[in-house]
Design an enzyme around this catalytic site. Structure first.
Site, PDB file in Angstrom:
ATOM      1  N   GLU B  52     -22.383 -59.201  18.085  1.00 30.46           N
ATOM      2  CA  GLU B  52     -21.967 -57.814  17.832  1.00 30.46           C
ATOM      3  C   GLU B  52     -21.796 -56.992  19.099  1.00 30.46           C
ATOM      4  OE1 GLU B  52     -24.493 -59.252  16.168  1.00 30.46           O
ATOM      5  OE2 GLU B  52     -23.993 -59.161  14.033  1.00 30.46           O
ATOM      6  N   HIS B 116     -32.862 -57.248   6.187  1.00 28.16           N
ATOM      7  CA  HIS B 116     -32.095 -56.368   7.081  1.00 28.16           C
ATOM      8  C   HIS B 116     -32.532 -54.901   6.964  1.00 28.16           C
ATOM      9  CE1 HIS B 116     -29.759 -59.872   7.634  1.00 28.16           C
ATOM     10  NE2 HIS B 116     -28.629 -59.538   7.080  1.00 28.16           N
ATOM     11  N   GLY B 418     -21.876 -47.655  32.724  1.00 27.98           N
ATOM     12  CA  GLY B 418     -22.322 -48.667  33.681  1.00 27.98           C
ATOM     13  C   GLY B 418     -23.205 -49.755  33.107  1.00 27.98           C
ATOM     14  N   GLU B 487     -27.949 -54.246  42.747  1.00 30.27           N
ATOM     15  CA  GLU B 487     -29.351 -53.819  42.665  1.00 30.27           C
ATOM     16  C   GLU B 487     -30.115 -54.154  43.940  1.00 30.27           C
ATOM     17  OE1 GLU B 487     -29.615 -53.856  37.866  1.00 30.27           O
ATOM     18  OE2 GLU B 487     -30.916 -55.223  38.973  1.00 30.27           O
TER      19      GLU B 487
END
Lengths: 573, 573
Positions: B52, B116, B418, B487
């Protein structure tokens, strides 16, 4: 002058006190300086996951074995990718702490339009989004109260068995707090003692019902293992010789080698002889019940509630009377003591249902292609005590209900939340926990054995990379049955939307493994499976393995076929 | 008696009216019967994603090229996995509709403890969680009003350029509504006309400022392309000959081959000659501005706000005066008319800054290993008009600021949100949109060219499977620089948490591609890259390609190095 430590180190020291040795998560610029503090805590390590959803699922799997876990993500982009895993932990009563590296307080006060924000200069949207899926959510605001809030969150997670959320602004990581806080206050990680009078009244009622009933049974469900009451349940069963049944979510919470184990109760989906015993019982001792659709054969329980006593983590029920704030573990202990000194004599009245032995047909290996029926039964003879068996929602989670588990084996499956893709990272997380227990608690090596479908593995496949990075050695059985079989059974058996892109599963370890030993297998017939399971080398968990099992598209456990029909009815109603 | 259609078909017909041909998502038992209706709409197809999050990112990429998109997930487990992608679409002003297949109204009214769910018998938690990240969220309650609500959601998404959320209970999929609704009401997909008086007052002020200023400039930002004002901006620039600068988020919103294009403005990170022109301007016409940290060199803009006029999608500003409900597109059109008839004569006063031509140094191929500097400059000569260039947050998103784009090429990068991992599925989504435009609008073939790092690709790698499933032909450049370089530059250059598990990228297509043509490449030197880019066969997008670029761990665009230093400061403050 008292010695101080940074708040970042304080946090990780507390997490370690709560039993954690592995920290899951993904770095991001708002949490990098927090991660610096992990190495300051002896015996704590940063796992570093391929993505956040997997980190969350791995934390869930770790906590199911270890009792607690910790995941670190970054603000917005990181934490939101983990949301499904956290919600699953909430639904399934799994204790973990989700720590989110937030922008500094000064940046939020200045309302800077930072990256990883919605661009609206608000900084509490994600904290608020975490509330419905967390036992408690808090973002640190002041240094002085921060240690108290950290302690409270960890205690809440472990006592309520729910995930908690900690927003940790980046300016606080290196701020100093007194080191003595770590020892002056000991984390309260065991539930408070029950009110004696209320408990006694409840137990007295239970005793009377037991005394007057002809065929009491014990029904073991999810929260027994979640709230660490498996020992009490075993003791109660051994004392009373009452038949014990487990639900799908309760599977492995009661050892199936014990003679008191009589089978799985799933309402209308149960074996007829199990259904008969449970539903004619005049005293159902229901322990840790969680009556969701897939756990109850779509609510087809049909015992009479007149005869039920329920033990839950924070309340108990006698028929319709609620006894609040009485915990299962304490109440069970009290029930055992009461029964033991009651003078009642207990003896086995009923023989175990013959369905209990259905798995034994796998002693004879049939000819022909591999079938679901043979797979799950045959698996019974491959499993060993202490194995961790992880089953994906689908044919696997229904399939393992036909597998006989040895005592002390653990079954993991996300029956209530049922998020496909969960089981692979959950298995990896469980394997991390087993490895930590071996290393830090000198426990035996435990095998982690996963069964997942070719559809489900596509969602979270990069969790294999996490396992390879740390040279974990799970067995990854991939059921290749050409798509989402569980969904084909529910609706649209021949619709394109239930198909998937075929992958060359034999390449997964070649892609992800680096400088470690690994091995691939394919199995197409019952006899190939039989041989593989019989192979001694294969039984030793000395490397990571991918075993691709080829199965027919519409082959499925009978219980799943029945469940699928019930589900479609509810959806269309 | 009027003809009827099912509400499921009504929904997909409306989605198609809004320009969609591909539906993204993952099936789940609560949405299966909704998916049945896709095939009832001509020219609409179900993509079927591996997970998903990727479906969400692909929908985002599709909408950036196509103008609108649709993703279908299932209740709880499905929708929550997409949350990060939806939040990103919200932050970045991307219009899409997220449809969630919900349990039936009767199941929710009976408060069934369904799978669910969180097990709390509540069914609105996830709807509520969607609110902060959606332009509008709604769950269908009654059949009669459902068509109106569906229309409203689609209009809201497209007019506000935000994602919207539709909860669609499963009992409504086959319920019938009048077919005439589809034609009796036409979706309102263009912004309302500006109030003439307010607009005239604003434009009059702008005109006076332009008349009195010596060196007006135009600054083009994110919302110009989002709100379809690129044509107006081009016309304004051609009319006035004012120098045009673009921000990182505005890149490709103004054709870089036009002589009015003068470079990228990123505050303190700008080339000195660009900074000089912008910050000494006495009239900054700011268009679609979105002043986030990574878009402004950490808020280091230093032109005087005394000289700025701002055009936004739903308001305009003259210096400090706000003109509400005046849209950029209309106001720009009015400004062009006013200037054209003003009698003012415009001529180019300033030569373009020499930094604009910096990329030309790549005309000479240096010896030695591949460098970031050469890569991004050399890329300028590989690109063609209409190419879609997608850059991951990291060295790529900063790198492409050094790449000269041909006119009508499109750059996609998630500068504000981002979220690492975004770019791969976004590129796949963009490729779907390009393919739909070719097929349904007879547009030219467009190449999709992705640059992503070895760290970022691990988050969403299975999007390659989605591309293979539909035989899309993107160029996937993987920058292998041994971990999260962005990073490492911000914090912890040598810390383990910034490293990743190395993968054999050359196996990705072997794993995911099935019965399609594909090809792998590796590039280690500048001359290898030069040769590859020069190769005519390689320039033709006739198959899916993975090109692994080996780069030094700490090699990065200068602008990223500067940005990283500024970011760490803000985090620690």
């Amino acid at each position: 002058m008292s010695e101080t430590i940074s708040l970042g180190t304080y946090f990780f020291e507390r997490v370690k006190q709560a039993g954690v040795h592995s920290i899951f998560g993904v770095p991001g610029d708002f949490n990098l300086a927090l991660l610096d503090h992990i190495k300051e805590v002896d015996g704590l390590k940063w796992i570093g996951n391929a993505n956040e959803l997997n980190a969350g699922y791995e934390a869930d799997g770790y906590a199911r074995v270890n009792g607690f876990s910790c995941i670190v993500t970054t603000f917005g982009v990181g934490e939101l990718s983990a949301v499904n895993a956290i919600a699953g932990a909430y639904a399934e009563h799994i204790p973990l702490i989700h720590v989110v590296g937030m922008p500094s307080v000064s940046a939020t006060q200045k309302k800077l339009l930072l990256h990883h924000t919605l661009g609206d200069k608000k900084f509490d949207d994600f904290l608020n989004m975490s509330r419905p899926i967390s036992g408690k959510s808090y973002a640190i605001q002041h240094l002085d109260s921060a240690p108290k809030h950290i302690d409270d969150l960890i205690e809440t997670a472990i006592l309520t068995k729910r995930p908690v959320y900690l927003g940790f602004p980046s300016n606080f990581y290196d701020e100093q707090v007194p080191k003595s806080l770590l020892t002056d206050y000991k984390l309260q990680l065991t539930p408070p003692v029950n009110d004696r009078l209320v408990e006694a009244e409840f137990i007295e009622n239970v005793l009377k019902l037991v005394e007057s009933s002809k065929q009491p049974i014990i029904l073991v469900d999810a929260c027994v293992s979640r709230h660490n009451a498996t020992e009490e349940v075993l003791e109660l069963a051994k004392l009373t010789k009452f038949p014990v049944f487990t639900t799908p979510m309760g599977k492995s919470s009661f050892g199936e080698d014990h003679e008191e184990f009589y089978g799985h109760y799933i309402g209308a989906l149960s074996a007829p002889d199990v259904k008969e015993v449970v539903e004619t019982s005049d005293c159902v001792i229901s322990l840790g019940g969680l009556l969701s659709d897939y756990n109850t054969g779509s609510f087809s329980y049909s015992y009479s509630t007149r005869n039920v006593v329920e033990f839950h983590s924070n309340y108990c029920m006698f028929k319709s009377a609620i006894y609040d704030n009485i915990s299962m573990k304490g109440a069970l202990r009290s029930l055992i003591t009461t029964l033991a000194s009651s003078g009642l004599s207990f003896e086995r009245k009923l023989s175990p249902p013959s369905s209990k032995d259905a798995y034994k047909s796998a002693q004879v290996c049939p000819p022909g292609i591999l079938t679901q029926d043979y797979l799950w039964k045959r698996l019974s003879y491959f499993l060993k005590p202490k194995d961790i068996l992880v089953a994906e929602t689908g044919t696997s989670s229904f399939g393992i209900l036909g597998t006989h588990l040895p005592n002390n084996a653990k079954a993991i499956s996300q029956v209530l939340w049922g998020s496909i893709g969960f089981s692979l990272p959950a298995a990896v997380g469980a394997a991390f926990a087993a490895e930590d227990s071996r290393k830090f608690l000198s426990e035996d090596v435990r095998r982690t054995i996963l069964f997942i479908g070719d559809g489900s593995i596509q969602l979270t496949v990069q969790a294999i990379s996490d396992a390879c990075r740390w040279n974990l050695k799970p067995y990854i059985f991939i059921l290749n049955n050409n798509g989402y079989t569980i969904e084909k059974l529910i609706h649209g058996p021949y619709e394109g939307y239930n198909n998937i892109q075929p992958w060359r599963h034999q390449l997964l370890l070649d892609l992800f493994a680096d400088q470690i030993e690994y091995k691939n297998y394919t199995v197409k017939t019952c006899s190939e499976l039989n041989e593989l399971f019989n192979c001694e080398k294969f039984q030793t968990p000395d490397k990571i393995r991918v075993i691709e099992l080829f199965l027919e598209e519409f082959d499925a456990p009978e219980s799943l076929k029945k469940q699928a029909a019930l589900s479609e009815k509810i959806n269309a109603a």
